[in-house]
Scaffold this motif. Structure first.
Motif, PDB file in Angstrom:
ATOM      1  N   GLY A  76       0.814  -1.214   0.000  1.00 59.69           N
ATOM      2  CA  GLY A  76       0.000   0.000   0.000  1.00 59.69           C
ATOM      3  C   GLY A  76       0.841   1.255   0.000  1.00 59.69           C
ATOM      4  N   MET A  77       1.949   1.262   0.741  1.00 59.44           N
ATOM      5  CA  MET A  77       2.809   2.446   0.792  1.00 59.44           C
ATOM      6  C   MET A  77       3.377   2.791  -0.578  1.00 59.44           C
ATOM      7  SD  MET A  77       4.866   2.427   4.429  1.00 59.44           S
ATOM      8  CE  MET A  77       4.776   0.708   4.934  1.00 59.44           C
ATOM      9  N   LYS A  78       3.819   1.792  -1.303  1.00 62.09           N
ATOM     10  CA  LYS A  78       4.375   2.027  -2.644  1.00 62.09           C
ATOM     11  C   LYS A  78       3.300   2.590  -3.573  1.00 62.09           C
ATOM     12  CE  LYS A  78       7.755  -1.740  -2.238  1.00 62.09           C
ATOM     13  NZ  LYS A  78       8.161  -3.073  -2.761  1.00 62.09           N
ATOM     14  N   PHE A  79       2.098   2.033  -3.477  1.00 60.23           N
ATOM     15  CA  PHE A  79       0.993   2.470  -4.318  1.00 60.23           C
ATOM     16  C   PHE A  79       0.579   3.902  -3.987  1.00 60.23           C
ATOM     17  CE2 PHE A  79      -3.610   2.614  -5.314  1.00 60.23           C
ATOM     18  CZ  PHE A  79      -3.566   2.288  -6.660  1.00 60.23           C
ATOM     19  N   VAL A  80       0.510   4.223  -2.705  1.00 58.41           N
ATOM     20  CA  VAL A  80       0.087   5.558  -2.266  1.00 58.41           C
ATOM     21  C   VAL A  80       1.110   6.609  -2.677  1.00 58.41           C
ATOM     22  CG1 VAL A  80      -0.240   6.996  -0.219  1.00 58.41           C
ATOM     23  CG2 VAL A  80      -1.406   4.791  -0.399  1.00 58.41           C
ATOM     24  N   GLU A  81       2.388   6.306  -2.551  1.00 61.44           N
ATOM     25  CA  GLU A  81       3.414   7.262  -2.988  1.00 61.44           C
ATOM     26  C   GLU A  81       3.241   7.582  -4.474  1.00 61.44           C
ATOM     27  OE1 GLU A  81       8.293   7.608  -3.466  1.00 61.44           O
ATOM     28  OE2 GLU A  81       7.440   6.142  -2.073  1.00 61.44           O
ATOM     29  N   GLU A  82       3.018   6.552  -5.263  1.00 62.78           N
ATOM     30  CA  GLU A  82       2.804   6.747  -6.702  1.00 62.78           C
ATOM     31  C   GLU A  82       1.544   7.579  -6.948  1.00 62.78           C
ATOM     32  OE1 GLU A  82       1.989   4.023 -10.720  1.00 62.78           O
ATOM     33  OE2 GLU A  82       2.536   3.041  -8.828  1.00 62.78           O
ATOM     34  N   MET A  83       0.486   7.310  -6.177  1.00 64.02           N
ATOM     35  CA  MET A  83      -0.773   8.038  -6.339  1.00 64.02           C
ATOM     36  C   MET A  83      -0.616   9.518  -6.005  1.00 64.02           C
ATOM     37  SD  MET A  83      -4.561   7.241  -4.733  1.00 64.02           S
ATOM     38  CE  MET A  83      -3.995   7.185  -3.045  1.00 64.02           C
ATOM     39  N   TYR A  84       0.061   9.831  -4.907  1.00 64.36           N
ATOM     40  CA  TYR A  84       0.240  11.226  -4.502  1.00 64.36           C
ATOM     41  C   TYR A  84       1.027  11.992  -5.558  1.00 64.36           C
ATOM     42  CZ  TYR A  84      -1.689  10.938   0.240  1.00 64.36           C
ATOM     43  OH  TYR A  84      -2.540  10.825   1.316  1.00 64.36           O
ATOM     44  N   LYS A 132      13.135  10.915  -2.096  1.00 63.52           N
ATOM     45  CA  LYS A 132      12.901   9.659  -1.387  1.00 63.52           C
ATOM     46  C   LYS A 132      11.971   9.882  -0.197  1.00 63.52           C
ATOM     47  CE  LYS A 132      15.379   5.843   0.901  1.00 63.52           C
ATOM     48  NZ  LYS A 132      14.560   5.836   2.125  1.00 63.52           N
ATOM     49  N   TRP A 133      10.923   9.048  -0.125  1.00 63.41           N
ATOM     50  CA  TRP A 133       9.993   9.134   0.998  1.00 63.41           C
ATOM     51  C   TRP A 133      10.576   8.365   2.181  1.00 63.41           C
ATOM     52  CZ3 TRP A 133       4.122   9.740   0.397  1.00 63.41           C
ATOM     53  CH2 TRP A 133       3.838  10.644  -0.646  1.00 63.41           C
ATOM     54  N   GLU A 134      10.631   9.033   3.321  1.00 61.74           N
ATOM     55  CA  GLU A 134      11.206   8.443   4.528  1.00 61.74           C
ATOM     56  C   GLU A 134      10.164   7.582   5.255  1.00 61.74           C
ATOM     57  OE1 GLU A 134      14.362   8.814   5.205  1.00 61.74           O
ATOM     58  OE2 GLU A 134      14.732  10.278   3.620  1.00 61.74           O
ATOM     59  N   LYS A 135      10.661   6.795   6.233  1.00 61.73           N
ATOM     60  CA  LYS A 135       9.785   6.091   7.163  1.00 61.73           C
ATOM     61  C   LYS A 135      10.099   6.581   8.566  1.00 61.73           C
ATOM     62  CE  LYS A 135       8.706   1.888   4.582  1.00 61.73           C
ATOM     63  NZ  LYS A 135       8.765   0.404   4.573  1.00 61.73           N
ATOM     64  N   TYR A 136       9.063   6.988   9.270  1.00 61.95           N
ATOM     65  CA  TYR A 136       9.208   7.537  10.610  1.00 61.95           C
ATOM     66  C   TYR A 136       8.585   6.570  11.614  1.00 61.95           C
ATOM     67  CZ  TYR A 136       9.600  11.647   7.580  1.00 61.95           C
ATOM     68  OH  TYR A 136       9.947  12.521   6.576  1.00 61.95           O
ATOM     69  N   ASP A 137       9.368   6.165  12.598  1.00 63.58           N
ATOM     70  CA  ASP A 137       8.873   5.232  13.593  1.00 63.58           C
ATOM     71  C   ASP A 137       8.182   5.975  14.735  1.00 63.58           C
ATOM     72  OD1 ASP A 137       9.422   3.598  16.314  1.00 63.58           O
ATOM     73  OD2 ASP A 137       9.232   2.197  14.629  1.00 63.58           O
ATOM     74  N   TYR A 138       6.938   5.654  14.938  1.00 65.96           N
ATOM     75  CA  TYR A 138       6.072   6.322  15.924  1.00 65.96           C
ATOM     76  C   TYR A 138       6.706   6.311  17.316  1.00 65.96           C
ATOM     77  CZ  TYR A 138       1.372   7.331  17.964  1.00 65.96           C
ATOM     78  OH  TYR A 138       0.284   7.877  18.609  1.00 65.96           O
ATOM     79  N   LYS A 149       4.698  17.872  14.532  1.00 73.24           N
ATOM     80  CA  LYS A 149       4.680  19.219  13.961  1.00 73.24           C
ATOM     81  C   LYS A 149       5.987  19.635  13.301  1.00 73.24           C
ATOM     82  CE  LYS A 149       1.130  20.925  17.130  1.00 73.24           C
ATOM     83  NZ  LYS A 149       0.803  21.885  18.229  1.00 73.24           N
ATOM     84  N   SER A 150       7.093  19.020  13.698  1.00 73.29           N
ATOM     85  CA  SER A 150       8.391  19.424  13.150  1.00 73.29           C
ATOM     86  C   SER A 150       8.854  18.541  11.997  1.00 73.29           C
ATOM     87  CB  SER A 150       9.449  19.401  14.262  1.00 73.29           C
ATOM     88  OG  SER A 150       9.575  18.093  14.801  1.00 73.29           O
ATOM     89  N   ILE A 151       8.042  17.542  11.616  1.00 78.15           N
ATOM     90  CA  ILE A 151       8.452  16.608  10.567  1.00 78.15           C
ATOM     91  C   ILE A 151       7.961  17.114   9.212  1.00 78.15           C
ATOM     92  CG2 ILE A 151       8.357  14.231   9.745  1.00 78.15           C
ATOM     93  CD1 ILE A 151       7.702  13.390  12.604  1.00 78.15           C
ATOM     94  N   ALA A 152       8.894  17.383   8.298  1.00 77.56           N
ATOM     95  CA  ALA A 152       8.535  17.963   7.007  1.00 77.56           C
ATOM     96  C   ALA A 152       7.954  16.933   6.049  1.00 77.56           C
ATOM     97  CB  ALA A 152       9.764  18.622   6.376  1.00 77.56           C
ATOM     98  N   GLY A 153       8.547  15.737   6.007  1.00 76.82           N
ATOM     99  CA  GLY A 153       8.142  14.748   5.011  1.00 76.82           C
ATOM    100  C   GLY A 153       8.754  15.074   3.652  1.00 76.82           C
ATOM    101  N   PRO A 154       8.356  14.374   2.598  1.00 77.38           N
ATOM    102  CA  PRO A 154       7.310  13.359   2.591  1.00 77.38           C
ATOM    103  C   PRO A 154       7.793  12.033   3.159  1.00 77.38           C
ATOM    104  CG  PRO A 154       8.289  13.502   0.421  1.00 77.38           C
ATOM    105  CD  PRO A 154       8.940  14.568   1.255  1.00 77.38           C
ATOM    106  N   GLY A 155       6.875  11.314   3.772  1.00 77.47           N
ATOM    107  CA  GLY A 155       7.231  10.022   4.316  1.00 77.47           C
ATOM    108  C   GLY A 155       6.031   9.337   4.936  1.00 77.47           C
ATOM    109  N   PHE A 156       6.300   8.165   5.500  1.00 77.24           N
ATOM    110  CA  PHE A 156       5.244   7.365   6.110  1.00 77.24           C
ATOM    111  C   PHE A 156       5.545   7.140   7.587  1.00 77.24           C
ATOM    112  CE2 PHE A 156       5.164   5.911   1.635  1.00 77.24           C
ATOM    113  CZ  PHE A 156       3.851   6.208   1.326  1.00 77.24           C
ATOM    114  N   LEU A 157       4.551   7.351   8.408  1.00 75.58           N
ATOM    115  CA  LEU A 157       4.627   7.004   9.816  1.00 75.58           C
ATOM    116  C   LEU A 157       4.301   5.523   9.960  1.00 75.58           C
ATOM    117  CD1 LEU A 157       4.844   7.970  12.804  1.00 75.58           C
ATOM    118  CD2 LEU A 157       2.355   8.212  12.744  1.00 75.58           C
TER     119      LEU A 157
END
Length: 502
Positions: free
Chosen positions: A291-299, A324-330, A381-389
């Motif tokens: 889903g993450m790969k698909f959503v990045e392509e969609m955006y 490159k879209w990052e991954k952020y660990d909650y 609030k300080s995370i710019a992105g783009p990326g996935f939590l």
């Protein structure tokens, strides 16, 4: 032709008038028009061309002496004795028209100069010609009213001074503000691009109920209304049919989506409204990684189709969707920014930290789930992105599958852009017994005062008992659009809800 509408401003446009007296004057004109046997509100127009069509093919039309019939709103009037110039505007452009006493006759010319005001809709039949100043224009042979206006339009260049009035009379704001009009056009492109992307990838669009007996698919406080025919209270949905769409997965569909209105009876700020559009899709035999790969392509597709760029300035952040879209660990981010390990903490510890950080939160129905969520909202609030939590606890994800290696975490991902969550997806929970247990936990939270906890939905649990395939679900709301245009949610809507004027 002038390069912009602003260049067409005239002395008559700038002169202040008493709106009350002008209203009375226009009503008097309307009565006189009707007494003359003229129809100020005919049902149809014989329009043959748009302004842009005439301008783009002007030379050919002029050479062939073709008759053109234009229809639109008058945006300026400039009288010079027996000749009046005006600017006629339709949805796509503005064109100068010339009304001559010699061409249309003395009676028709008298009626035009006496009864026509700026803002009126008229139809003109005429021929293309070029003025001595070199401006492509239409020489009018005949004209008629399409709509006689009774109220003068606001000043086109200064617009509304009062913001509340601007939103209340949004139709006038659109007329006076080219930026607002363009945002509405982009909004339409945004949803079209969303629909096109999903269509191209084999997803089928569906419609699911807006009125529900139990709300599902999100943590939110619903609107309640009464269904008279069935004599029961129902809720306006808080998601774009999440549980209904999953039932369709049980029914055998594999790729479906819905774009529709959702309603949440909660707070109102720059990022949140109570009535807005949302998209959700469900994809069988896919998980959250896919889903993450698909959503990045969609955006990226939506951004390119809507704005013709992948680079944005949003809320003070420079965002490049193409990098490159990052991954952020909650868990890691919260621990890094607050020192709290959310998997080992207590409600009391988080509450003390929130108070120390001066974070405002709703104390009604406050619990460990709401505590963790408020802590995360502070950190993001300080995370710019783009990326996935990723790495979100299962306690705040009642509809997501557990992580196979860390059962306390969910197979969940959220799009992070400019310090906010702009999309949410899961590997959907399809274990009916696990789902039932989580609904029961949510119900306990509701009974303890948490109005945003999810309701127990026995019908959905029963549907899962018939079997739902592994599924990835994802959704985003029009908040994504508001971020991409860098406007508050209310500004990005066409007609935001307003309190009645007292």
């Amino acid at each position: 032709m002038p390069n912009s509408k602003a260049e067409m401003k005239t002395e008559r446009d700038e002169q202040p008038v008493s709106r009350v007296s002008e209203y009375k004057d226009r009503v008097a004109k309307l009565k006189e028009i009707k007494n003359l046997g003229l129809d100020p509100y005919p049902a149809k127009s014989g329009k043959t061309h748009s302004v842009n069509e005439v301008l783009s093919d002007f030379g050919k039309i002029e050479k062939n002496h073709s008759k053109v019939i234009l229809a639109g709103r008058l945006r300026s009037l400039r009288a010079h004795g027996n000749l009046t110039f005006a600017n006629l505007e339709d949805e796509n452009g503005i064109m100068q028209i010339a009304i001559s006493k010699k061409e249309i006759g003395p009676d028709s010319y008298k009626n035009f100069t006496k009864f026509v005001d700026m803002g009126d809709f008229i139809e003109t039949q005429g021929e293309c010609f070029v003025t001595h100043k070199g401006e492509n224009s239409i020489l009018v042979k005949n004209w008629k009213f399409l709509t006689k206006t009774l109220r003068p339009l606001p000043d086109k260049w200064s617009g509304f001074k009062d913001e509340e009035e601007r939103f209340r009379k949004r139709y006038l704001d659109i007329l006076a503000n080219e930026e607002v009009k363009n945002a509405i056009i982009k909004r339409a492109k945004f949803w079209k691009a969303t629909r096109d992307f999903l269509d191209k990838n084999g997803f089928m669009e569906v419609d699911t109920p807006i009125l529900e007996i139990t709300t599902g698919g999100a943590d939110a406080r619903p609107f309640v209304t009464h269904h008279n025919a069935l004599d029961l209270d129902v809720y306006l949905r808080i998601s774009a049919g999440e549980l209904w769409q999953k039932k369709l997965m049980v029914a055998g569909f594999e790729k479906i989506f819905e774009i529709g209105r959702v309603f949440r009876n909660e707070g109102m700020d720059a990022e949140h409204l109570q009535d807005y559009s949302q998209m959700e899709f469900y994809w069988a035999y896919a998980d959250y990684e896919k889903g993450m790969k698909f959503v990045e392509e969609m955006y990226k597709y939506i951004a390119k189709e809507t704005f013709n760029t992948l680079k944005f300035k949003i809320r003070g952040f420079d965002i490049d969707l193409g990098k490159k879209w990052e991954k952020y660990d909650y868990q890691e981010i919260i621990k890094e920014k607050t020192g709290i390990d959310i998997l080992k903490t207590t409600e009391k510890e988080i509450k003390e930290k929130l108070d120390k950080l001066k974070v405002e939160y709703d104390k009604k129905g406050f619990n460990i789930t709401r505590a963790i969520d408020n802590l995360w909202k502070y950190c993001r609030k300080s995370i710019a992105g783009p990326g996935f939590l990723v790495g979100v606890p299962i306690t705040v994800s009642p509809l997501a599958k557990r992580n196979e290696k860390q059962p306390e975490l969910a197979q969940r991902f959220q799009v992070i852009l400019a310090g906010s969550e702009l999309g949410n997806g899961y590997s959907e929970l399809n274990d009916p017994l696990d789902q039932k247990g989580r609904f029961q936990e949510q119900q306990k939270l509701r009974e303890a005062g948490d109005d945003e906890a999810q309701m127990f939905d026995q019908d959905f649990v029963e549907a899962l008992e018939y079997g739902m395939p592994p599924t990835c679900g994802f959704g985003f709301s029009e908040r994504l659009f508001s971020f991409l245009v860098d406007k508050p949610m209310r500004e990005a809507q066409i007609f935001p809800l307003m309190k009645p004027k007292k």
